[in-house]
Design a protein around this motif. Structure first.
Motif, short mmCIF file in Angstrom:
data_model
loop_
_atom_site.label_atom_id
_atom_site.label_comp_id
_atom_site.label_asym_id
_atom_site.label_seq_id
_atom_site.Cartn_x
_atom_site.Cartn_y
_atom_site.Cartn_z
N LYS A 32 0.82 -1.23 0.00
CA LYS A 32 0.00 0.00 0.00
C LYS A 32 0.85 1.27 0.00
O LYS A 32 0.41 2.32 -0.46
CB LYS A 32 -0.99 0.00 1.16
CG LYS A 32 -0.38 0.18 2.52
CD LYS A 32 -1.44 0.33 3.58
CE LYS A 32 -0.74 0.52 4.91
NZ LYS A 32 -1.53 0.47 6.06
N GLN A 76 2.78 -4.18 -6.83
CA GLN A 76 1.56 -3.50 -7.23
C GLN A 76 1.16 -2.61 -6.05
O GLN A 76 0.99 -3.11 -4.94
CB GLN A 76 0.48 -4.57 -7.49
CG GLN A 76 -0.83 -4.07 -7.96
CD GLN A 76 -0.77 -3.60 -9.40
OE1 GLN A 76 0.11 -3.97 -10.17
NE2 GLN A 76 -1.71 -2.76 -9.76
N GLU A 78 -1.25 -0.81 -4.10
CA GLU A 78 -2.68 -0.62 -3.89
C GLU A 78 -3.03 -0.93 -2.45
O GLU A 78 -2.40 -1.80 -1.82
CB GLU A 78 -3.48 -1.59 -4.75
CG GLU A 78 -3.55 -1.24 -6.20
CD GLU A 78 -4.42 -2.25 -6.95
OE1 GLU A 78 -5.63 -2.03 -7.04
OE2 GLU A 78 -3.86 -3.26 -7.41
N ARG A 94 -9.28 -8.17 -2.57
CA ARG A 94 -10.02 -7.10 -3.25
C ARG A 94 -9.38 -5.75 -2.92
O ARG A 94 -9.11 -5.46 -1.74
CB ARG A 94 -11.48 -7.11 -2.78
CG ARG A 94 -12.46 -6.58 -3.79
CD ARG A 94 -13.90 -6.77 -3.31
NE ARG A 94 -14.32 -8.15 -3.26
CZ ARG A 94 -14.65 -8.88 -4.33
NH1 ARG A 94 -14.61 -8.35 -5.52
NH2 ARG A 94 -15.03 -10.14 -4.19
N THR A 95 -9.12 -4.97 -3.95
CA THR A 95 -8.67 -3.59 -3.77
C THR A 95 -9.75 -2.70 -4.38
O THR A 95 -10.76 -3.21 -4.88
CB THR A 95 -7.32 -3.32 -4.46
OG1 THR A 95 -7.53 -3.41 -5.87
CG2 THR A 95 -6.26 -4.32 -4.03
N LYS A 96 -9.53 -1.39 -4.37
CA LYS A 96 -10.56 -0.49 -4.92
C LYS A 96 -10.80 -0.80 -6.41
O LYS A 96 -11.92 -0.82 -6.88
CB LYS A 96 -10.08 0.95 -4.76
CG LYS A 96 -11.19 1.96 -4.74
CD LYS A 96 -10.65 3.31 -4.31
CE LYS A 96 -11.71 4.36 -4.45
NZ LYS A 96 -11.22 5.69 -4.18
N LYS A 97 -9.69 -1.09 -7.13
CA LYS A 97 -9.82 -1.25 -8.58
C LYS A 97 -9.78 -2.69 -9.06
O LYS A 97 -10.19 -2.98 -10.18
CB LYS A 97 -8.67 -0.49 -9.27
CG LYS A 97 -8.80 1.01 -9.17
CD LYS A 97 -7.81 1.68 -10.09
CE LYS A 97 -7.87 3.18 -9.96
NZ LYS A 97 -6.61 3.80 -10.23
N HIS A 98 -9.20 -3.59 -8.26
CA HIS A 98 -8.95 -4.94 -8.78
C HIS A 98 -9.41 -6.03 -7.81
O HIS A 98 -9.58 -5.79 -6.62
CB HIS A 98 -7.45 -5.15 -9.04
CG HIS A 98 -6.90 -4.24 -10.08
ND1 HIS A 98 -6.11 -3.17 -9.77
CD2 HIS A 98 -7.06 -4.23 -11.42
CE1 HIS A 98 -5.78 -2.53 -10.88
NE2 HIS A 98 -6.34 -3.15 -11.90
N GLU A 99 -9.54 -7.24 -8.42
CA GLU A 99 -9.74 -8.43 -7.61
C GLU A 99 -8.64 -9.41 -8.04
O GLU A 99 -8.47 -9.66 -9.22
CB GLU A 99 -11.12 -9.02 -7.90
CG GLU A 99 -11.42 -10.25 -7.10
CD GLU A 99 -12.77 -10.86 -7.49
OE1 GLU A 99 -13.80 -10.16 -7.36
OE2 GLU A 99 -12.77 -12.01 -7.93
N TYR A 100 -7.87 -9.88 -7.10
CA TYR A 100 -6.77 -10.82 -7.41
C TYR A 100 -7.09 -12.17 -6.78
O TYR A 100 -7.71 -12.22 -5.70
CB TYR A 100 -5.45 -10.32 -6.82
CG TYR A 100 -5.02 -8.96 -7.31
CD1 TYR A 100 -4.41 -8.80 -8.56
CD2 TYR A 100 -5.24 -7.83 -6.54
CE1 TYR A 100 -4.02 -7.54 -9.00
CE2 TYR A 100 -4.85 -6.57 -6.97
CZ TYR A 100 -4.24 -6.44 -8.20
OH TYR A 100 -3.86 -5.20 -8.64
#
Ligand code: NAP
Length: 309
Positions: A32, A76, A78, A94-100
């Motif tokens: 982060k 990355q 995030e 889960r992040t604000k923009k992505h799901e890994y």
């Protein structure tokens, strides 16, 4: 779908990333912060990392990051919002923009500074209250600073500030420091550090900026005010385990229960560095935790891939 996602890029996370790359695991590192290195970035000098005597925390963090980058491992950057289904076969981040998604996780997101929770601490934060002497110490050149705490960080901060400030008070709640002996020797050799033993902070004083610290001697109950321009708080760390507190077994202080191999209460989830239960939280043990966690993750993935649970 990744084999392994490593969360955090301090010494534990980057140590893990380097070993994961050498194991040729399909790996993602998520961090982060804008810079890798974790808490060592806040440390003036790391004097006990083998082969690097006296290196600054910033330089050591940069060296770790450069090693990882050379291997193609750029985190990355995030903020993670949630970790889902981490006990399942496929773990979701889960992040604000992505799901890994990954088959295994290494949690290496460390710890952060503990607060004193006294009046004035929040209101004067950034106005004379600081948790990082190496970041903010220069503002107190030729002025008076108070350091609160008795561990390695408080001792390092006091020694660092003594080189800048006219006077440094080191306020500790007991009559003996917890800090390593070598650091204690450095403190006692600094003429402008004044030890204030057996004393607890009651209130940070000041309106628009810090003017002092009110303390109480726990043996005599006497209260007094130390006049100071800056108050540096170094009273330990608390683990960043909020994201996993309902999904993993934690100890009574909130650290993830995990031994040297990093194995946690969830299959395929490993913990490395300051975030796990351990006796010695140092850069060198964090790095080795990262390597051990990758070895454990490799064994776990091999068993999964070979249908051998
Ligand atoms: P620490 O070793 O836990 O020491 C915290 C200090 O703050 C203790 O002296 C404690 O007093 C005092 N304290 C705790 N809560 C307090 C409160 N509410 N009011 C007043 N005083 C309070 O923490 P640290 O110095 O931040 O170090 C954190 C970890 O990082 C440690 O494991 C340390 O060894 C490690 N570290 C490693 C390196 C390195 O690898 N080179 C360098 C620096 C730090 P008591 O002594 O009475 O408990």
């Amino acid at each position: 779908m990744y084999d392994l996602i490593i969360i955090g890029s301090g010494p534990a996370g980057l140590g893990a990333a380097i070993y994961a790359e050498q194991a040729r695991l399909n790996t993602l590192v998520i961090e982060k912060a804008a810079m890798s290195g974790g808490q060592i970035l806040l440390t003036e000098a790391v004097d006990n990392y083998p082969g690097m005597p006296g290196i600054s925390g910033m330089d050591l963090g940069e060296a770790f990051g450069a090693h990882a980058r050379k291997l193609g491992l750029e985190p990355q950057r995030e903020k993670i919002l949630s970790l889902e289904n981490i006990s399942g076969e496929i773990k979701t981040i889960r992040t604000k923009k992505h799901e890994y998604q990954a088959k295994a996780l290494i949690l290496a997101f460390g710890a952060e500074h503990r607060k004193l929770d006294i009046p004035g601490e929040d209101d004067l934060s950034g106005l004379g209250v600081s948790y990082c002497a190496t970041c903010d110490g220069a503002f107190y050149k030729d002025r008076i600073a108070v350091v609160v705490g008795g561990g390695n960080v408080a001792a390092e901060d006091a020694v660092f500030l003594s080189g800048l400030c006219e006077r440094v008070y080191l306020v500790h709640r007991r009559d003996a420091l917890r800090a390593d002996q070598t650091l204690q020797e450095k403190i006692f050799a600094c003429e402008n550090i004044e030890m204030v033993w057996d004393s607890v902070p009651l209130e940070i004083l000041g309106q628009d900026e810090v003017t002092g610290l009110k303390i109480r001697n726990i043996k005599t109950n006497e209260e007094r005010e130390l006049t100071a321009d800056g108050v540096f708080i170094a009273v330990g760390i608390v683990p960043n385990t909020t994201l996993v507190k309902d999904q993993l077994k934690l100890d009574e202080n909130g650290y993830i229960c995990a031994g040297e191999e990093g194995v946690t209460s969830a299959p395929g989830v490993f913990a490395a560095g300051d975030i796990r239960t351990k006796a010695l939280r140092q850069v060198v043990t964090a790095v080795s935790d990262g390597a051990n966690a990758v070895a454990s993750a490799q064994k776990y993935l091999w068993r999964k891939d070979n249908g051998n649970d």
